[in-house]
Scaffold this active site. Structure first.
Site, short mmCIF file in Angstrom:
data_model
loop_
_atom_site.label_atom_id
_atom_site.label_comp_id
_atom_site.label_asym_id
_atom_site.label_seq_id
_atom_site.Cartn_x
_atom_site.Cartn_y
_atom_site.Cartn_z
N HIS A 23 2.65 49.58 146.35
CA HIS A 23 3.00 48.17 146.08
C HIS A 23 3.95 47.58 147.12
O HIS A 23 4.98 46.99 146.83
CB HIS A 23 3.45 47.92 144.63
CG HIS A 23 4.65 48.66 144.11
ND1 HIS A 23 5.84 48.74 144.77
CD2 HIS A 23 4.85 49.31 142.94
CE1 HIS A 23 6.71 49.40 144.05
NE2 HIS A 23 6.13 49.76 142.93
N HIS A 77 8.40 56.72 131.16
CA HIS A 77 8.42 55.47 131.93
C HIS A 77 7.02 54.87 131.88
O HIS A 77 6.03 55.59 132.13
CB HIS A 77 8.82 55.82 133.36
CG HIS A 77 8.96 54.69 134.32
ND1 HIS A 77 9.11 53.37 133.95
CD2 HIS A 77 8.98 54.68 135.69
CE1 HIS A 77 9.22 52.63 135.04
NE2 HIS A 77 9.13 53.39 136.10
N GLU A 79 5.63 52.56 133.81
CA GLU A 79 4.98 52.07 135.04
C GLU A 79 3.69 52.86 135.27
O GLU A 79 3.64 54.08 135.04
CB GLU A 79 5.93 52.18 136.23
CG GLU A 79 5.40 51.40 137.43
CD GLU A 79 6.45 51.10 138.51
OE1 GLU A 79 7.55 51.68 138.47
OE2 GLU A 79 6.13 50.28 139.40
N ASP A 81 2.08 54.26 137.59
CA ASP A 81 1.96 55.50 138.38
C ASP A 81 2.27 56.72 137.52
O ASP A 81 1.93 57.85 137.89
CB ASP A 81 2.83 55.47 139.64
CG ASP A 81 4.25 55.04 139.40
OD1 ASP A 81 4.51 54.31 138.42
OD2 ASP A 81 5.13 55.40 140.22
N HIS A 144 13.76 53.26 136.17
CA HIS A 144 13.76 52.10 137.03
C HIS A 144 13.32 50.84 136.28
O HIS A 144 13.41 49.72 136.81
CB HIS A 144 12.87 52.47 138.23
CG HIS A 144 11.97 51.48 138.83
ND1 HIS A 144 10.62 51.59 138.91
CD2 HIS A 144 12.29 50.32 139.44
CE1 HIS A 144 10.12 50.58 139.55
NE2 HIS A 144 11.08 49.79 139.88
N ASP A 163 12.01 58.47 137.83
CA ASP A 163 12.08 58.00 139.23
C ASP A 163 13.37 58.44 139.94
O ASP A 163 13.39 58.52 141.17
CB ASP A 163 12.00 56.46 139.26
CG ASP A 163 10.58 55.94 139.08
OD1 ASP A 163 9.63 56.70 139.30
OD2 ASP A 163 10.43 54.75 138.73
N TYR A 191 13.45 55.96 149.39
CA TYR A 191 13.06 55.66 148.01
C TYR A 191 14.17 54.88 147.31
O TYR A 191 13.93 53.84 146.67
CB TYR A 191 12.78 56.97 147.27
CG TYR A 191 12.16 56.78 145.91
CD1 TYR A 191 10.78 56.77 145.75
CD2 TYR A 191 12.96 56.58 144.79
CE1 TYR A 191 10.22 56.57 144.51
CE2 TYR A 191 12.41 56.38 143.55
CZ TYR A 191 11.04 56.38 143.41
OH TYR A 191 10.47 56.17 142.17
N HIS A 222 8.40 61.84 141.36
CA HIS A 222 7.80 61.77 142.70
C HIS A 222 8.48 62.82 143.57
O HIS A 222 9.70 62.97 143.54
CB HIS A 222 8.06 60.41 143.36
CG HIS A 222 7.43 59.24 142.65
ND1 HIS A 222 6.08 58.99 142.67
CD2 HIS A 222 7.99 58.25 141.91
CE1 HIS A 222 5.83 57.89 141.98
NE2 HIS A 222 6.97 57.43 141.49
FE1 FEO Z 1 9.04 53.19 138.44
FE2 FEO Z 1 7.38 55.82 139.93
O1 FEO Z 1 7.62 54.35 138.81
#
Ligand code: FEO
Length: 396
Positions: A23, A77, A79, A81, A144, A163, A191, A222
């Site tokens: 993104h 989370h 989101e 991903d 996040h 995250d 990051y 991640h």
């Molecule tokens: Fe806030 Fe890796 O998603």
């Protein structure tokens, strides 16, 4: 590839070797979406992967013999991903409950058709026994997203940190001590700068809460898992959340006929007369990701653009807009740039810097068409002043 965190916990995520745009974030080293299977009396999956990689995740879970017996799908989370595979997992695991907090349930309901999902809503600090282990849930709002949480396993002294402490890195090796640590820390900095810099205060509160937990391993969503060098990334986070700058000067510019570039180079030369880390970036040859990363620990800035159509050049506008969203704090700087028959760029830059609460070090440094000897000497002196300021900030 070593995918075991210990005898009962396995990494079942996806390594995204080829992604280069997350993104808008320039992921030059790819990424990973980490998911973890805890094999206990009630087998539990902690987080999932992007929707496109759901078949791979399901294959991995089947290979471990747990698909139909999975009891809990923890969603730290919402989101996509990390939650993107949940719809497929909910179908594939008929006995599983989705474990999340109330805000996360709402967010999941706005992303997916959750009408028939079985939810187990957990509150901050609540625990869930899954056999020999206990899962403890810790709300981490804005780290996040508002619904984000950590999951802590006291029996393993293991923190699933979502995250936080993550990095966009693709690697065949899952652990920090198996990878080039300098590279991992650099990607963790990138990051932090691009994803979570604006949430420094919530992260600070989260770090304070997490400090009371005995931790041997931190498994983010991640990148690599921290089992040896967590102290290093924790120390870096402590500096970043406090907005600590280094004796570092950053000059970012765009140019049309090299007049603003000449000013940038001369400002750089002035700064380099002192012992500071002085850097210059062209807004059109450096990515926003790189500029944000370099900004994280820089103390003093100069932003330059020639005037184009009575305003600044588009890529410099993008740089300032991107930085404004990331809310850098405790910075100082000034604007510079050339103009032809009409001014405008430097004023726009100054307005942007003021809106980011930059301390303004001097009035805009401008010239008509080409910088003459007097303007170049003024630019050199501006660079010297930046260096003095950067050294004074870094020793505070
Ligand atoms: Fe806030 Fe890796 O998603």
């Amino acid at each position: 590839m070593d995918c075991k965190l210990n005898e009962s916990i396995s990494w079942v995520g996806h390594v995204d070797w080829t992604i280069r745009d997350f993104h808008g974030y320039n992921t030059s080293r790819g990424s990973t979406y980490n998911a973890y299977l805890i094999q206990d009396e009630s087998p539990t999956l902690v987080d999932t992967v992007k929707a496109a990689f759901a078949p791979e995740l399901i294959r991995k879970l089947s290979a471990l013999g747990e698909l139909s017996s999975i009891r809990y799908l923890v969603c730290n989370h919402a989101e996509p991903d990390h939650s993107g595979s949940l719809p497929r997992l909910v179908q594939a695991c008929p006995h599983a409950e989705v474990v999340c907090n109330e805000k996360c349930r709402t967010a999941l309901g706005l992303h997916y058709d959750t009408a028939h999902w079985k939810f187990r809503i957990v509150k901050d600090g609540e625990t869930l026994r899954i056999g020999k282990r206990t899962l403890q849930f810790i709300d981490t709002p804005m780290v996040h997203w508002p619904e984000s949480m950590f999951t802590y396993v006291p029996e393993d002294r293991l923190l699933f940190s979502m995250d936080a402490f993550g990095q966009h890195v693709a690697s065949s090796f899952r652990f920090d001590d198996q990878n080039d640590l300098d590279m991992v820390l650099e990607e963790a900095k990138t990051y932090y700068a691009n994803i979570v810099m604006l949430y420094a205060q919530p992260i600070r509160r989260t770090l304070e809460r997490a400090a009371s937990l005995p931790i041997d391993m931190v498994a983010p969503s991640h990148g690599v898992i921290w089992r040896t060098h967590f102290g290093k990334i924790l120390a870096a986070y402590k500096d970043w959340v406090l907005g600590r700058s280094k004796p570092k000067v950053l000059i970012v510019y765009d140019t049309m006929w090299q007049s603003t570039e000449r000013l940038a180079q001369t400002i750089l030369e002035g700064a380099q007369e002192s012992n500071v880390d002085a850097r210059v970036l062209n807004a059109r040859t450096s990515s926003l990701t790189e500029i944000a990363t370099e900004s994280l620990d820089a103390a003093v800035f100069a932003f330059g653009s020639p005037t184009l159509n009575q305003t600044l050049m588009p890529q410099m506008a993008a740089v300032l807009s991107y930085l404004k969203g990331l809310k850098p704090s405790g910075k100082s700087g000034f604007a510079f740039g050339s103009y032809g028959w009409a001014k405008g760029a430097a004023t726009e830059i100054e307005l942007s810097l003021k809106s980011m609460n930059f301390e303004m070090l001097r009035p805009a440094l401008t010239c008509q068409f080409k910088p003459g000897p007097d303007t170049l000497e003024e630019a050199r002196e501006a660079g010297r002043m930046m260096a003095r300021k950067a050294l004074s900030v870094a020793t505070q």
